[in-house]
Design an enzyme around this catalytic site. Sequence first.
Site, PDB file in Angstrom:
ATOM      1  N   CYS A 190       0.796  -1.235   0.000  1.00 54.15           N
ATOM      2  CA  CYS A 190       0.000   0.000   0.000  1.00 54.15           C
ATOM      3  C   CYS A 190       0.824   1.279   0.000  1.00 54.15           C
ATOM      4  O   CYS A 190       0.510   2.227  -0.726  1.00 54.15           O
ATOM      5  CB  CYS A 190      -1.004  -0.007   1.158  1.00 54.15           C
ATOM      6  N   HIS A 211      -2.985   1.628   6.750  1.00 55.89           N
ATOM      7  CA  HIS A 211      -3.184   1.587   5.307  1.00 55.89           C
ATOM      8  C   HIS A 211      -2.863   2.978   4.773  1.00 55.89           C
ATOM      9  O   HIS A 211      -3.129   3.986   5.437  1.00 55.89           O
ATOM     10  CB  HIS A 211      -4.616   1.189   4.947  1.00 55.89           C
ATOM     11  N   ASP A 236      -7.141   5.878  -3.821  1.00 52.41           N
ATOM     12  CA  ASP A 236      -6.412   4.719  -3.297  1.00 52.41           C
ATOM     13  C   ASP A 236      -6.036   3.786  -4.444  1.00 52.41           C
ATOM     14  O   ASP A 236      -6.898   3.090  -4.983  1.00 52.41           O
ATOM     15  CB  ASP A 236      -7.264   3.986  -2.268  1.00 52.41           C
ATOM     16  N   ASN A 254     -14.378   4.057   9.872  1.00 47.41           N
ATOM     17  CA  ASN A 254     -15.493   4.112  10.825  1.00 47.41           C
ATOM     18  C   ASN A 254     -16.072   2.778  11.270  1.00 47.41           C
ATOM     19  O   ASN A 254     -16.970   2.759  12.114  1.00 47.41           O
ATOM     20  CB  ASN A 254     -16.648   4.925  10.215  1.00 47.41           C
ATOM     21  N   ASP A 268     -17.065  -0.702  13.081  1.00 49.55           N
ATOM     22  CA  ASP A 268     -16.973  -1.217  14.449  1.00 49.55           C
ATOM     23  C   ASP A 268     -16.253  -2.563  14.441  1.00 49.55           C
ATOM     24  O   ASP A 268     -16.299  -3.299  13.450  1.00 49.55           O
ATOM     25  CB  ASP A 268     -18.375  -1.414  15.041  1.00 49.55           C
TER      26      ASP A 268
END
Length: 684
Positions: free
Chosen positions: A274, A332, A355, A395, A397
């Site tokens: 990456c 990342h 990306d 974001n 969980d």
Amino acid sequence: MEDLRIKYVDLEQSENLESHRTNGFRNTKSLVVRRGAPFKVSVQLEGRPFSPKIHTLRVKVMLGNLYAVMPVTFSKSSSKSSWNAYIDPEEWSPLKPSIYICSPASASVGSYRFQLCVLTQDGQKSSAYGNFILLCNPWCSEDTVYIPFEDQREEYIQRDSGLLFMGSGTNIVARPWSFDQYEPGVLEACLNLLQVSPQHKKNRKMDYLNRNNPVYLSRVVSAMINSEDDRGVLKGNWTGDFKQGVSPSMWTGSGDILRKWNQSGNSPVKYGQCWVFAAVMCTVMRVLGIPCRVITNFNSAHDTNGNLVIEEYYSATGQKLNRTKDSIWNFHVWVECWMTRRDLESGMDGWQVLDPTPQQRSGGVYCCGPAPVKAIKNKRVDLFYDVPFVYASVNADIHTIILGQGQVLGFSKDTERVGSLICTKAVGFPRLQKITGDYKYIKSPTSTLSSRSSSSSGDSTLRRAGSSQGVLVFLTLDKSPIVGEPVSFSVKIMNKQNVAKMLKVHLNAQAKEYNHSPSDTFWENHGVLQLAPMEVKVVRQKIPLAQYEDVVGDNLINLAVVVEDMASQERVLSSEEFNIASPQLIIQVADEKSIMQHSEQTALVTFINPYSYPVSGVLTVAGAGLLQGKVQFRMPPLPPGGRVDQPIAFMPNMVGKKMLQASLWLTNMNVTIRGFKMVSVNSV
């Protein structure tokens, strides 16, 4: 007297490069200029003197089969929406006029040809030809990549070195990187990348027309940096087997990669991960004139099913299990590009996420973005491009599940860890700048109670790290781990009830790559602990150097504790993932305040062996604008605690802030030690 004709054309390289801020491209064959600003062409005429009454000058500019023809006027045009050419009356010379050619601020990026014609009343024609490369112009307020602050333009367009942030949020590693945009062959490779793209091959005319738009350009580049769908630059490899190419950790700059790709006939360069994909894309965007910076998201979620939940599984003794396609990458790396989004509603201009790492398809192609950072922050998942994917990355969980004999023994939810730190290099300084608040609304400081903690008796999060009954456990590193020292940590265990408890305590450490589940356990410790009612105890532990130094290398450690209440069978887990900070190479430069262009200088690279056994390796030193290519030295075996000093001679050929960087590959350990030094080069 002979008819008027053109003898030669002077592209006024020095003056144009200075006024267009493209001085770094001085050694390129073609003149490099920016759109929306005039560049000067001096014409040497011969024969009878030029007279506006009987002679006409005309300019034709060509990009592929597209062209624009314009008369040369004697009045400066204020329009930046169309091509125009003019002669400044104050600089008028009948046999050597200076012509200014100005492109619109929305002109397409690429390699142009131009034809300059002088026509007489009786139809006689004399022509001369030339070439120029046109880039975006963040200094031009009408350009869609305009960025209003000079220090940001210097950082995000002109700076040819930077820092990539890696490791873990608790132990950040700043890796030096040379973007190399002014190095030989890099500009040519970046322009060729557009020429070999599928969009260009499919419809050249539409591709040339669309190259006026940074949204289009950035999307093409995002796809072309990886090689999944096209003749892209880099082949990704996360297997750990790099025998067929170069390990991603060994690259130190973009220049080698882009040149190798271009010189090989566009065969993918092996290998990238990456940070390499992102850093190479940053180079290409800066070359094209689009402001760009490299971003690191620590604890980045890869949510394959789009439910904003990542599940992590542990055994009853604290071993992390590989049970799901979803994953959390310790870090990342992607890029942001600055542009106006005329294709979206107002308020979405500015930084856009792109990306190039091939993770999932967008519009059928492995690319991602541009996704407005403001849209990510406000969960505008309806906007182009790929906002839902990036939103999940920062974001999601985390659901942590403890398994034993096929049964769920414990469950917890963490809403804080993903995207806990998002950062980039600060403008003008070699340090980290936090930008987490650009991506998400930051919760109050009370939400960061401790490292990750969970209890099996409820949906505990960092904000509510506990339960109405049972046990709470917190795992904390005593300090950032450093190679050569034991890993010291503490486990704080709290009895939340008014009854004594007998507890089993299981500690487990596994090595892991930043984007993988951990490998086998390399250290563990098991014991029994008694707690009186409401008692709190702290257990201090150390993982000895001898137990991790052969295992970890450049990888990270997953450390977990599971505490089991022997009476209730309740299990509580806390974990931490971290890297071991490698030692730094120390670089010193003699007389660093008086470094002059074209004057030989000396640097000293120093390494002290922190390991418990001898090491040997290869030292590589590079510096865009400081050294021609790279210099390498073989380091003989160095005993524990031994020191080596290597002098380096260099001669700067560019003015400004430059990075001298060194990397020492320890061949008997497969570990790379790095260091860098920023130097300011003054003009003679």
